[in-house]
Design a protein around this motif. Sequence first.
Motif, PDB file in Angstrom:
ATOM      1  N   ARG A  36      99.195  68.264 -81.961  1.00 39.72           N
ATOM      2  CA  ARG A  36     100.363  68.251 -81.072  1.00 39.72           C
ATOM      3  C   ARG A  36     101.386  67.210 -81.531  1.00 39.72           C
ATOM      4  O   ARG A  36     102.585  67.492 -81.621  1.00 39.72           O
ATOM      5  N   LYS A  37     100.882  66.025 -81.821  1.00 42.14           N
ATOM      6  CA  LYS A  37     101.761  64.949 -82.273  1.00 42.14           C
ATOM      7  C   LYS A  37     102.449  65.329 -83.581  1.00 42.14           C
ATOM      8  O   LYS A  37     103.666  65.138 -83.737  1.00 42.14           O
ATOM      9  N   GLU A  38     101.678  65.902 -84.491  1.00 37.29           N
ATOM     10  CA  GLU A  38     102.225  66.286 -85.795  1.00 37.29           C
ATOM     11  C   GLU A  38     103.342  67.315 -85.644  1.00 37.29           C
ATOM     12  O   GLU A  38     104.411  67.194 -86.261  1.00 37.29           O
ATOM     13  N   LYS A  39     103.104  68.335 -84.818  1.00 35.66           N
ATOM     14  CA  LYS A  39     104.101  69.400 -84.632  1.00 35.66           C
ATOM     15  C   LYS A  39     105.356  68.872 -83.934  1.00 35.66           C
ATOM     16  O   LYS A  39     106.484  69.211 -84.324  1.00 35.66           O
ATOM     17  N   LEU A  40     105.165  68.069 -82.898  1.00 34.73           N
ATOM     18  CA  LEU A  40     106.312  67.524 -82.169  1.00 34.73           C
ATOM     19  C   LEU A  40     107.137  66.592 -83.055  1.00 34.73           C
ATOM     20  O   LEU A  40     108.375  66.653 -83.062  1.00 34.73           O
ATOM     21  N   TYR A  41     106.448  65.753 -83.818  1.00 38.82           N
ATOM     22  CA  TYR A  41     107.143  64.820 -84.700  1.00 38.82           C
ATOM     23  C   TYR A  41     107.916  65.561 -85.782  1.00 38.82           C
ATOM     24  O   TYR A  41     109.061  65.215 -86.096  1.00 38.82           O
ATOM     25  N   PHE A  42     107.279  66.579 -86.357  1.00 35.54           N
ATOM     26  CA  PHE A  42     107.930  67.316 -87.442  1.00 35.54           C
ATOM     27  C   PHE A  42     109.204  68.000 -86.956  1.00 35.54           C
ATOM     28  O   PHE A  42     110.270  67.881 -87.584  1.00 35.54           O
ATOM     29  N   ALA A  43     109.106  68.728 -85.833  1.00 35.85           N
ATOM     30  CA  ALA A  43     110.269  69.461 -85.324  1.00 35.85           C
ATOM     31  C   ALA A  43     111.396  68.504 -84.938  1.00 35.85           C
ATOM     32  O   ALA A  43     112.571  68.737 -85.261  1.00 35.85           O
ATOM     33  N   THR A  44     111.059  67.410 -84.274  1.00 31.89           N
ATOM     34  CA  THR A  44     112.083  66.446 -83.850  1.00 31.89           C
ATOM     35  C   THR A  44     112.758  65.794 -85.050  1.00 31.89           C
ATOM     36  O   THR A  44     113.991  65.668 -85.089  1.00 31.89           O
ATOM     37  N   GLU A  45     111.973  65.421 -86.022  1.00 28.46           N
ATOM     38  CA  GLU A  45     112.547  64.799 -87.220  1.00 28.46           C
ATOM     39  C   GLU A  45     113.493  65.757 -87.933  1.00 28.46           C
ATOM     40  O   GLU A  45     114.593  65.367 -88.352  1.00 28.46           O
ATOM     41  N   GLN A  46     113.082  67.026 -88.064  1.00 25.89           N
ATOM     42  CA  GLN A  46     113.948  68.012 -88.719  1.00 25.89           C
ATOM     43  C   GLN A  46     115.238  68.211 -87.933  1.00 25.89           C
ATOM     44  O   GLN A  46     116.321  68.312 -88.514  1.00 25.89           O
ATOM     45  N   ASN A  47     115.125  68.261 -86.614  1.00 23.85           N
ATOM     46  CA  ASN A  47     116.318  68.462 -85.784  1.00 23.85           C
ATOM     47  C   ASN A  47     117.301  67.307 -85.906  1.00 23.85           C
ATOM     48  O   ASN A  47     118.514  67.510 -85.997  1.00 23.85           O
ATOM     49  N   LEU A  48     116.778  66.095 -85.909  1.00 24.73           N
ATOM     50  CA  LEU A  48     117.655  64.928 -86.026  1.00 24.73           C
ATOM     51  C   LEU A  48     118.272  64.838 -87.425  1.00 24.73           C
ATOM     52  O   LEU A  48     119.460  64.518 -87.585  1.00 24.73           O
ATOM     53  N   LYS A  49     117.478  65.141 -88.443  1.00 22.63           N
ATOM     54  CA  LYS A  49     118.008  65.120 -89.815  1.00 22.63           C
ATOM     55  C   LYS A  49     119.046  66.226 -90.016  1.00 22.63           C
ATOM     56  O   LYS A  49     120.055  66.015 -90.712  1.00 22.63           O
ATOM     57  N   ASN A  50     118.825  67.380 -89.406  1.00 21.77           N
ATOM     58  CA  ASN A  50     119.806  68.458 -89.525  1.00 21.77           C
ATOM     59  C   ASN A  50     121.073  68.146 -88.737  1.00 21.77           C
ATOM     60  O   ASN A  50     122.165  68.604 -89.098  1.00 21.77           O
ATOM     61  N   THR A  51     120.935  67.371 -87.668  1.00 22.77           N
ATOM     62  CA  THR A  51     122.132  66.902 -86.958  1.00 22.77           C
ATOM     63  C   THR A  51     122.948  65.987 -87.864  1.00 22.77           C
ATOM     64  O   THR A  51     124.178  66.096 -87.939  1.00 22.77           O
ATOM     65  N   LEU A  52     122.268  65.110 -88.580  1.00 19.00           N
ATOM     66  CA  LEU A  52     122.957  64.248 -89.550  1.00 19.00           C
ATOM     67  C   LEU A  52     123.635  65.075 -90.640  1.00 19.00           C
ATOM     68  O   LEU A  52     124.773  64.786 -91.041  1.00 19.00           O
ATOM     69  N   ARG A  53     122.948  66.103 -91.122  1.00 23.26           N
ATOM     70  CA  ARG A  53     123.534  66.973 -92.141  1.00 23.26           C
ATOM     71  C   ARG A  53     124.811  67.627 -91.617  1.00 23.26           C
ATOM     72  O   ARG A  53     125.832  67.688 -92.323  1.00 23.26           O
ATOM     73  N   ALA A  54     124.745  68.112 -90.375  1.00 22.90           N
ATOM     74  CA  ALA A  54     125.918  68.758 -89.774  1.00 22.90           C
ATOM     75  C   ALA A  54     127.064  67.767 -89.630  1.00 22.90           C
ATOM     76  O   ALA A  54     128.226  68.101 -89.903  1.00 22.90           O
ATOM     77  N   LEU A  55     126.753  66.546 -89.237  1.00 25.66           N
ATOM     78  CA  LEU A  55     127.796  65.532 -89.076  1.00 25.66           C
ATOM     79  C   LEU A  55     128.458  65.200 -90.406  1.00 25.66           C
ATOM     80  O   LEU A  55     129.687  65.070 -90.494  1.00 25.66           O
ATOM     81  N   HIS A  56     127.660  65.067 -91.465  1.00 25.10           N
ATOM     82  CA  HIS A  56     128.235  64.812 -92.794  1.00 25.10           C
ATOM     83  C   HIS A  56     129.088  66.010 -93.239  1.00 25.10           C
ATOM     84  O   HIS A  56     130.162  65.826 -93.840  1.00 25.10           O
ATOM     85  N   TYR A  57     128.611  67.207 -92.953  1.00 28.25           N
ATOM     86  CA  TYR A  57     129.384  68.417 -93.265  1.00 28.25           C
ATOM     87  C   TYR A  57     130.712  68.393 -92.506  1.00 28.25           C
ATOM     88  O   TYR A  57     131.774  68.699 -93.067  1.00 28.25           O
ATOM     89  N   ASN A  58     130.660  68.024 -91.223  1.00 27.18           N
ATOM     90  CA  ASN A  58     131.876  67.978 -90.406  1.00 27.18           C
ATOM     91  C   ASN A  58     132.884  66.984 -90.972  1.00 27.18           C
ATOM     92  O   ASN A  58     134.083  67.264 -91.046  1.00 27.18           O
ATOM     93  N   ILE A  59     132.388  65.828 -91.356  1.00 28.12           N
ATOM     94  CA  ILE A  59     133.264  64.796 -91.913  1.00 28.12           C
ATOM     95  C   ILE A  59     133.929  65.310 -93.194  1.00 28.12           C
ATOM     96  O   ILE A  59     135.136  65.157 -93.402  1.00 28.12           O
ATOM     97  N   ALA A  60     133.129  65.954 -94.035  1.00 25.00           N
ATOM     98  CA  ALA A  60     133.653  66.472 -95.310  1.00 25.00           C
ATOM     99  C   ALA A  60     134.687  67.571 -95.104  1.00 25.00           C
ATOM    100  O   ALA A  60     135.590  67.740 -95.930  1.00 25.00           O
TER     101      ALA A  60
END
Length: 317
Positions: A36-60
């Motif tokens: 449970r911990k592994e799945k929750l951590y993985f999904a949350t980390e990917q979501n936050l990292k993809n939010t960062l990717r989107a923000l960098h894309y937006n800035i560019a």
Amino acid sequence: MILRFGYVSTALSLWEASPSRTLTFTNWKKLNEEQRKEKLYFATEQNLKNTLRALHYNIAHGISVYRMSSSLVPLATHPEVKWDYLTPFSGLFKKIGELVADSKLRVSFHPNQFTLFTSPKAHITENAIIDMRYHYSMLKAMGLHKEATMNLHVGGAYGDKDAAVSRFHQNFIKLDPEIRQQTTLENDDKTYTAKETLRVCEHHSIPFVFDYHHHWANPGKEAFEELLPRIFATWEGTKKRPKFHLSSPKSENEYRAHAEYVDIDFALPFIKALKSYGESADIMIEAKGKDKAALTFVEQLSKVRGYKRIDGATIEL
């Protein structure tokens, strides 16, 4: 006068960039504690990292307005899960907030349609409070809790709109004052018209996010142009530009559904009304095409006489 345009959560131009990876409660129950911990951590980390990717894309790409996904943390508000999603990801939350602040972006959340303050059922209100606290906790972890907003609809009518609005007034003030201060309301496409929603905003001294497509589907008796002075007035004192939502109907039969892109002919009366009013504003494009729809619309609008594109998603009038 400046109009800035943005989009909702997922940058479709990026590969595998969803910020809304999830884990259902049904699947969570099948796992042991470590899984449970592994799945929750993985999904949350990917979501936050993809939010960062989107923000960098937006800035560019010169996109200054962005709505973050409400699904950044799977099962964050489920009563049987209750896990600490802030401590292990404090670094990523902080990184998102710093990028937003340093780049002067405008971000927001839009809690889902089940976050209601008009229901006659107490547990619905309790869940709404929990959900708003979840969103606010993420903004606080990002350091954006005094800047970013959380947008809601008034809710359902339950057969008696006056009684439902009265319940909204009673239930909304159960929210922590600092959360209410970051809340905005939006008119919807079926129940609460722009004028009705505006009255609720004025009652609680909170900003009104006018949705042009929803007004077209559920107009009431008032032309939106007549309401613009009151709409802009709800933003006075917030130090934020008034914010609007824009999309166009998918089809004649599915007129409430959002189309892939924004139809320029559908949108121009709204844009021209803002131009006539003469104050700068931010506009969230809610089309299915996300970032592609926002940039395409700005490109089309820039070809209209009197509209000058000065950044990827910014028009000067």
